[in-house]
Structures are given as C-alpha cells and as structure tokens.
Write a protein that holds these residues in place. Structure first.
Motif, short mmCIF file in Angstrom:
data_model
loop_
_atom_site.label_atom_id
_atom_site.label_comp_id
_atom_site.label_asym_id
_atom_site.label_seq_id
_atom_site.Cartn_x
_atom_site.Cartn_y
_atom_site.Cartn_z
N ALA A 135 0.80 -1.22 0.00
CA ALA A 135 0.00 0.00 0.00
C ALA A 135 0.84 1.27 0.00
O ALA A 135 0.30 2.36 -0.18
CB ALA A 135 -0.92 0.01 1.21
N ARG A 137 2.96 4.32 -1.12
CA ARG A 137 3.23 5.05 -2.36
C ARG A 137 4.74 5.23 -2.54
O ARG A 137 5.40 5.77 -1.65
CB ARG A 137 2.55 6.41 -2.34
CG ARG A 137 1.08 6.38 -2.69
CD ARG A 137 0.57 7.75 -3.05
NE ARG A 137 -0.83 7.72 -3.45
CZ ARG A 137 -1.26 7.46 -4.66
NH1 ARG A 137 -0.37 7.19 -5.62
NH2 ARG A 137 -2.54 7.45 -4.95
N GLN A 234 -10.97 -5.39 1.66
CA GLN A 234 -10.15 -5.36 0.46
C GLN A 234 -10.30 -6.70 -0.29
O GLN A 234 -10.80 -7.68 0.27
CB GLN A 234 -8.70 -5.09 0.83
CG GLN A 234 -8.49 -3.74 1.50
CD GLN A 234 -8.99 -2.58 0.64
OE1 GLN A 234 -8.49 -2.36 -0.46
NE2 GLN A 234 -9.98 -1.84 1.16
N GLN A 322 -3.92 9.70 1.18
CA GLN A 322 -3.59 9.46 -0.21
C GLN A 322 -2.17 9.89 -0.56
O GLN A 322 -1.62 9.46 -1.58
CB GLN A 322 -4.58 10.20 -1.11
CG GLN A 322 -5.99 9.62 -1.06
CD GLN A 322 -7.00 10.45 -1.82
OE1 GLN A 322 -6.66 11.47 -2.42
NE2 GLN A 322 -8.25 10.03 -1.79
N GLU A 323 -1.56 10.71 0.29
CA GLU A 323 -0.19 11.15 0.04
C GLU A 323 0.83 10.04 0.28
O GLU A 323 1.94 10.10 -0.24
CB GLU A 323 0.14 12.36 0.91
CG GLU A 323 -0.68 13.60 0.59
CD GLU A 323 -0.29 14.78 1.44
OE1 GLU A 323 0.75 14.70 2.15
OE2 GLU A 323 -1.01 15.80 1.43
N THR A 325 -0.35 6.40 0.72
CA THR A 325 -0.90 5.05 0.54
C THR A 325 -1.73 4.96 -0.73
O THR A 325 -2.21 5.97 -1.26
CB THR A 325 -1.81 4.65 1.72
OG1 THR A 325 -2.91 5.55 1.77
CG2 THR A 325 -1.06 4.66 3.03
N THR A 326 -1.94 3.75 -1.17
CA THR A 326 -2.89 3.45 -2.24
C THR A 326 -3.47 2.07 -1.99
O THR A 326 -2.74 1.15 -1.60
CB THR A 326 -2.22 3.52 -3.62
OG1 THR A 326 -3.20 3.21 -4.63
CG2 THR A 326 -1.07 2.54 -3.74
N PHE A 327 -4.79 1.92 -2.16
CA PHE A 327 -5.47 0.66 -1.84
C PHE A 327 -6.26 0.18 -3.04
O PHE A 327 -6.71 0.97 -3.86
CB PHE A 327 -6.43 0.85 -0.66
CG PHE A 327 -5.83 1.53 0.53
CD1 PHE A 327 -4.66 1.05 1.10
CD2 PHE A 327 -6.42 2.66 1.06
CE1 PHE A 327 -4.10 1.68 2.20
CE2 PHE A 327 -5.87 3.30 2.16
CZ PHE A 327 -4.70 2.82 2.73
N SER A 330 -10.98 1.82 -1.97
CA SER A 330 -11.03 2.87 -0.96
C SER A 330 -12.44 3.24 -0.54
O SER A 330 -12.63 4.23 0.18
CB SER A 330 -10.32 4.13 -1.49
OG SER A 330 -8.95 3.87 -1.73
#
Length: 381
Positions: A135, A137, A234, A322-323, A325-327, A330
């Motif tokens: 997750a 970034r 998820q 969001q700065e 992590t990325t899932f 969401s």
C-alpha cells in the motif's frame, strides 16, 4: 461463575469492577490471576465506548522508553497469549513510519540513534519499505522506520470474546445491563441490588460524571473526541502488511518528543497545513482480520465534545492518507467517533476517593496498548 450470599440476599465478591471496557477487563484478568473472586458490572449489554471505537492497535512504538514502554511490551505479550486462548485475531504485523520529507527523515534518524534496538527497530530504504507493504506510495519516499512490536486486533471482536474467556478460564462473573449508581467502602448499589466486596475498581472511561464527579472535576480530567473511518473489505488475498503512518504521527506520540528535529517538523506542518494541528489530526491505517482498513484520526479536546462529526475532518484524513498510501478499494463502509478520557501530562489517573475504592481512568488513546500491563502493575503493588 459465582454468586456468594452475604446475608440479607446481598451478593459478595473480593473485587467488583465497574466497566467492561478494555481497562476493566485487564484489571479483571489481573485480579483473578491473584486468586481473587472478581465481578465485573457493565451498564450495557457489552462495552460500547472507546474500547470498541479504536484502531485495535497495540502500539509500543508510541510509548517513551522506561516504565510505559515496558508496560506496553508486557501488554503486547498478554494480547497475543489471550487472543490465542480466547479465539480472536491478534496480528503482530509491526508498523512503518513513512518519511517523504527531509525533516521527517531527520526525526526518524534521531529516534533510531537514541533507541538502538536492532531486534525491533531499524531504518529501511525505499525498496525495503515497499517490500513490507503493497500500500505504500513509492513516489518521493525517502524510507521508513520499521518496528516489529505492533499488534492489531479487532476491538469489536476482542471485547465480545474476552468476557467469556475470563469467565471460563478464571471464574470472573459478569453482570451486564447493570448500571452502578452508588459506590461506598465495601458496597456497590447496582441494578436495584446491594453488592458487597472488599475492593471496588471504577473503570468508567469517558463517563466520569456519574460516580465521584467532584473527584474527577478536581483532577483536571477532560475528554477527547476522535473521528475514524473504515473501508469495505479489500479483495481476497490482499493484505496491508505493517500498519502505516505518515509524518504527522511523529508529532503525536511521546516517544518522539526528545528528537531535536521535531520542533522544526512541527513548525513546518503548522505553516503549511495549520488545519492538521488545529484538529489534532495524524493519519494511520491498519487492517483487521476481515480485510477492512481502519483509518483515522483526529483529536478534539473539551469536557463536552461536539456530538456531530465534521465531514471536513474526514476529508482531511483521507486527503493526507492518499499522500502515502494506495489501496485496491477505498470505498468507505462506516464512519464514527469515539470519546476517551485524558489527564493532560499523565499516562493515567488513579484516585482513591475512599478506603477500598480505586478509580482507574484516563489512559488517553493508549488503552489498548497499556491496559493489560497496567492491570498487572496495579495488582503486583
């Protein structure tokens, strides 16, 4: 279970604990392990306060070296042992403090330099960090602090299963749907009945207006409201790995307070994004056993928190998240707020308003992290 008659139809226990949140459950375990007959009284069908409205994070990395970190590590051990015996999830996933700015990296370097513990702490390169969690970034990542000591439980599951475990293993009795309305030396009035005991422990959390309100008012205790969110599960097989947090978290926990670069980091955050310190926001994410991601949080202080949640705070949390992590998914399944008690400048509040009566409260946001260790410390001494 036990109900021992004590004349006139009254019931007796060695220890009566008011409140079946995590603090009360931890004290019940510690008392019962001393061979004491323990009864826990809870006004609701189960605890509904801060004990189920949190990340489920057992977070030793946030506690300063010394008594509090030792207590946190002991709590961690108890959580793992108890989860295995009681049948709820406890994932020793560890944590990553991610750095995307030079001032964040400076704090992490100073922290590791002053806490050399290669078995549990070390700095990671960007490549090593990305290997710990899918997750994270990668854009702009300078590295991370890896800590192996953090454990994630689902508090909604644990708080339900712990009473049965304590009953079956230690003979603790629970009286749910039973509101305690009066306490005095050797006596508790609850549910229209009088109960006798040798010792009363009051663990009522943010509800500190009901019993001994004058003592609470004199203590300086206050309340803290936090807003949190939870995603949908998820995709099957996708796991977050380590719990994640960004640079804001370095400004929140006392374990980082000694780092020389921390004031400069705080000043930069205040200048660039004053809304974060205004609402006490620092952003973390963990994943529970069902695959949901728990996100948060904020901190609003005062004796009577606003009952209405602020959409703007949730937007700030999600924007900052969001700065770093990325899932895969969401989508938000639920939002809520919790309220806990805090005594500024102290790790807990312990009062003895009269002989045989002890108040244990105000573990702030560290109830999951410290309660089991605190319970053992109280009954050891």
């Amino acid at each position: 279970m036990y109900l021992v008659g004590s004349g006139g139809g009254m019931n007796h226990a060695d220890v009566i604990i008011v409140g079946a949140g995590v603090v009360g459950l931890a004290l019940a375990r510690a008392a019962a392990r001393q061979g004491l007959r323990v009864m826990v009284m809870e006004r609701h069908p189960q605890a509904t306060g801060a004990s189920i409205r949190n990340f489920g994070m057992v977070w030793p990395i946030g506690q300063p070296e010394g008594v509090l970190r030792d207590r946190a590590l002991r709590s961690r051990q108890i959580w793992l042992e108890t989860a295995a015996a009681a049948g709820f999830s406890a994932d020793p996933m560890g944590s990553l403090h991610l750095a995307y700015r030079e001032d964040e990296w400076a704090v992490l370097e100073e922290f590791v330099a002053t806490h050399p513990d290669p078995e549990t702490l070390r700095l990671l390169t960007p490549a090593e960090t990305l290997a710990k969690s899918p997750a994270v970034r990668p854009q702009g990542l300078l590295g991370a602090l890896w800590s192996s000591t953090e454990v994630i439980v689902d508090p909604r599951e644990a708080i339900v299963k712990l009473p049965d475990y304590l009953t079956d293993t230690y003979g603790v009795t629970f009286q749910f749907n039973t509101a305690v309305t009066q306490v005095s030396t050797g006596q508790v009035v609850a549910g229209g009945k009088v109960w006798t005991c040798d010792r009363v422990l009051i663990c009522s959390g943010a509800d500190f207006e009901t019993l001994y309100p004058d003592h609470y008012a004199a203590s300086g205790i206050t309340k803290v409201k936090l807003q949190m969110l939870r995603t949908v599960p998820q995709p099957p097989g996708w796991r977050l790995g380590a719990a994640l947090c960004g640079g804001l978290t370095l400004t929140h926990y006392g374990s980082f307070a000694h780092c020389p670069s921390l004031p400069a980091l705080k000043q930069r955050i205040q200048a660039e994004t004053p809304e974060f310190p205004r609402w006490g926001i620092h952003v973390m994410v963990s994943q529970n056993a069902t695959g949901e991601l728990i996100l948060g949080d904020s901190h609003e202080y005062g004796p009577s928190p606003d009952p209405f949640d602020k959409a703007a705070i949730n937007d700030l949390i999600l924007g900052y998240l969001q700065e770093f992590t990325t899932f895969p998914n969401s989508a938000i399944a639920a939002t809520w707020h919790g309220v806990y008690a805090k005594l500024p400048g102290h790790s807990e509040l312990i009062l003895q308003p009269e002989p045989g009566v002890t108040i244990i409260n105000a573990l702030s946001g560290a109830g999951m992290t410290l309660s089991f260790g605190l319970g053992e410390d109280i009954f050891r001494h």
